[in-house]
Design an enzyme around this catalytic site. Structure first.
Site, mmCIF file in Angstrom:
data_model
loop_
_atom_site.group_PDB
_atom_site.id
_atom_site.type_symbol
_atom_site.label_atom_id
_atom_site.label_comp_id
_atom_site.label_asym_id
_atom_site.label_seq_id
_atom_site.Cartn_x
_atom_site.Cartn_y
_atom_site.Cartn_z
ATOM 1 N N SER A 124 0.829 -1.206 0.000
ATOM 2 C CA SER A 124 0.000 0.000 0.000
ATOM 3 C C SER A 124 0.863 1.256 0.000
ATOM 4 C CB SER A 124 -0.961 -0.030 1.192
ATOM 5 O OG SER A 124 -1.897 1.020 1.125
ATOM 6 N N ASP A 147 -1.369 1.534 -4.367
ATOM 7 C CA ASP A 147 -2.261 0.462 -4.819
ATOM 8 C C ASP A 147 -3.668 0.977 -5.085
ATOM 9 O OD1 ASP A 147 -2.798 0.789 -2.077
ATOM 10 O OD2 ASP A 147 -3.519 -1.268 -1.889
ATOM 11 N N ASP A 207 -6.158 2.128 -3.447
ATOM 12 C CA ASP A 207 -7.365 1.895 -2.652
ATOM 13 C C ASP A 207 -7.725 3.111 -1.807
ATOM 14 O OD1 ASP A 207 -5.354 1.632 -0.758
ATOM 15 O OD2 ASP A 207 -6.111 -0.234 0.098
ATOM 16 N N ASP A 210 -2.962 6.459 -3.468
ATOM 17 C CA ASP A 210 -1.755 5.826 -2.951
ATOM 18 C C ASP A 210 -1.324 4.754 -3.955
ATOM 19 O OD1 ASP A 210 -3.822 4.052 -2.439
ATOM 20 O OD2 ASP A 210 -3.023 3.405 -0.515
#
Length: 548
Positions: free
Chosen positions: A147, A296, A298, A294
């Site tokens: 992440s 990834d 999400d 960010d």
């Protein structure tokens, strides 16, 4: 003890399947770097509700192929022991170092254990993986990502068949199976047998993403977008164009995935400096909004024009975006439960109450929010928003970006802005201002010591406000599961503080909220000054009380 440490390192070296980490560990053994070896072999990277996350490198306290193979074997044993043998597991991955290798190892172990496995077609956002689990009827999913963690880290996030992240007792059960894994040579890892999904799964996700928008609604809004060197740029662009928006203007220096994140120290839009290039691009083209995901994708960050800010732009807090999205959904006549976490603003509860919608508070993390009965909308202050739980039962920075863009376009058509709507919300419900005191540590014992100090010598006042109640979250409060942390309510509802250790980083986090009644728009400047003074004093007093 030195001989035991060297022997343990040699045993690990003998079964490490990765030539890179074998070379790294061999050098540490050869040079007898006992301090480094002791750190890497001081225990085992623990599997919990956040899965695995840690620094890349050799040894059981690092993220590496050996650790991932054991985790996959433990997950496979858990699934097969839960009557899921033969079921499908979808595996996704981002563009960090070793992500593809970890994903392939996971697929091989799952197939070797009698399950079916399917890899996403390429490095893709976490929400695509969460969506694919539900669309394909999988029994579980794995996302290889760290992440927003620093470049040196990687991670391993596990979802079950409902498309939501694991919670107790599943985490402990999986951890038990991981601990029972024997020598890696005994873990079957065929060289083939899993599928690689086609682009149709991405196309299906993109088709679903537009479902959060109103057909025929306004789309004229100009946006600068940064993916922060992550995997979100292509998917975000495709989602916006498909929905009828102008294509966002990408921050070119950060649009392509790069595991070294060369332009930023921490790939998190909340961190100082992370948005500098985006704001530079915004000054050149003067958009309506700046959006960031960010790595990834999400999470979604939003910045709005602000002449008083040094950069000319102000980052909205996650709680502000959460309130904006909630208000927009209420106006769109959304039905179902609204939910947030105990560390997020209490404002969402007031919005839900006024709209006569069910409301719930959970522990921190979407693994809890996703399990709220009848969920329609959820958010957490750390820039995570779930606006389509039937499609993605997790935070999704792409659909959230679409929805905030629709709101901005609607307001723009009426000569208004997101900032204007925030003012309206403050007048209607009171100004709910939030902030965070976050302390990063090298020595994790400092976090425990700070919490113990607060428990043994609880503060009676903070920021000049009496502490009305001090709740130890370890005891389970309000029907919530026990968790490590403390919550203080102050001054008859004038403020609230929650203190807890981070679940993914070596940080102690203190979440602060000040609530100031607002008579009308003319009173907002004074209310903001009062709230800012309260938050600053809360942070100072709390830091002193915790010995930080």
């Amino acid at each position: 003890m030195q001989d035991d440490l060297i022997a343990e390192a040699r045993a690990w070296l003998a079964e490490d399947p990765d030539p890179d980490t074998r070379e790294e560990l061999a050098k540490l053994i050869e040079t007898e770097d006992l301090e480094e070896l002791a750190d890497r072999f001081s225990g085992t990277l623990q599997f919990g509700t956040a899965g695995l996350r840690g620094e890349l490198g050799a040894g059981p306290m690092r993220m590496n192929r050996a650790v991932v193979i054991r985790a996959a074997a433990g997950l496979a044993a858990y699934l097969c022991g839960s009557s899921q043998a033969g079921g499908l597991v979808v595996v996704g991955y981002d563009a960090r170092h070793k992500s593809l290798e970890f994903a392939r190892d996971t697929a091989a172990v799952l197939v070797g254990a009698g399950l079916r496995a399917a890899l996403l077609p390429r490095p893709l956002p976490t929400p695509v993986l969460a969506y694919a689990i539900r669309r394909l009827g999988a029994v579980a999913g794995v996302m290889v990502t760290a992440s927003h963690n620093p470049p040196r880290d990687n991670g391993y996030k596990v979802y079950l068949g409902d498309g939501s992240q694991i919670v107790p007792p599943a985490d402990a059960d999986i951890a038990g199976h991981i601990a029972a894994v024997g020598p890696l040579a005994d873990v079957p890892r065929p060289e083939q047998g899993w599928d690689t999904l086609g682009e149709d799964v991405v196309d299906a996700y993109l088709g679903r993403s537009g479902a959060v928008l109103t057909d025929g609604g306004p789309r004229q809004v100009r946006i600068v977008h940064t993916a922060l060197h992550g995997v979100g740029a292509d998917t975000v662009r495709s989602a916006f164009v498909r929905a009828g928006f102008p294509a966002p203007v990408a921050v070119a220096e950060q649009a392509e995935p790069d595991p070294d994140f060369p332009t930023i120290a921490f790939p998190n839009p909340e961190e100082p400096g992370a948005m500098d290039l985006a704001f530079g691009a915004a000054r050149a083209i003067v958009p309506d909004l700046v959006l960031a995901n960010d790595p990834d994708a999400d999470r979604c960050a939003v910045a709005v024009p602000d002449d008083t800010a040094e950069e000319g732009w102000r980052m909205l807090r996650g709680d502000e975006v959460g309130a904006l999205l909630a208000t927009h959904l209420v106006h769109k006549r959304a039905a179902g439960a609204f939910a947030t976490t105990i560390v997020s603003s209490s404002l969402l509860g007031r919005i839900a109450q006024a709209a006569q919608l069910p409301y719930a508070e959970t522990l921190t993390g979407f693994k809890w929010l996703a399990r709220v009965d009848g969920l329609r909308y959820a958010y957490e202050e750390a820039l995570g928003y779930c606006v389509d739980p039937e499609g993605v039962r997790d935070k999704d920075g792409i659909t959230a970006a679409l929805l905030i863009a629709e709101l901005a376009a609607e307001l723009k058509g009426n000569g208004r802005t997101l900032s204007d709507l925030l003012d309206d919300i403050a007048v209607e419900y009171g100004l709910h201002a939030t902030d965070q005191l976050s302390v990063r540590v090298e020595d994790l014992s400092l976090i425990g010591a700070a919490l113990e100090r607060l428990r043994s010598r609880p503060p009676r006042t903070l920021a000049g406000l009496p502490v009305d109640s001090a709740e130890d979250l370890r005891e389970g409060v309000g029907g919530l599961p026990p968790t490590d942390g403390l919550r203080y309510r102050l001054g008859g509802g004038a403020a609230r503080v929650v203190v807890r250790p981070s679940g993914t980083e070596p940080k102690l986090k203190c979440y602060l909220e000040a609530v100031v009644p607002v008579a009308d728009a003319a009173a907002l400047p004074d209310a903001r000054r009062q709230a800012r003074d309260t938050l600053d004093t809360l942070a100072r007093d709390l830091g002193t009380a915790a010995g930080l």
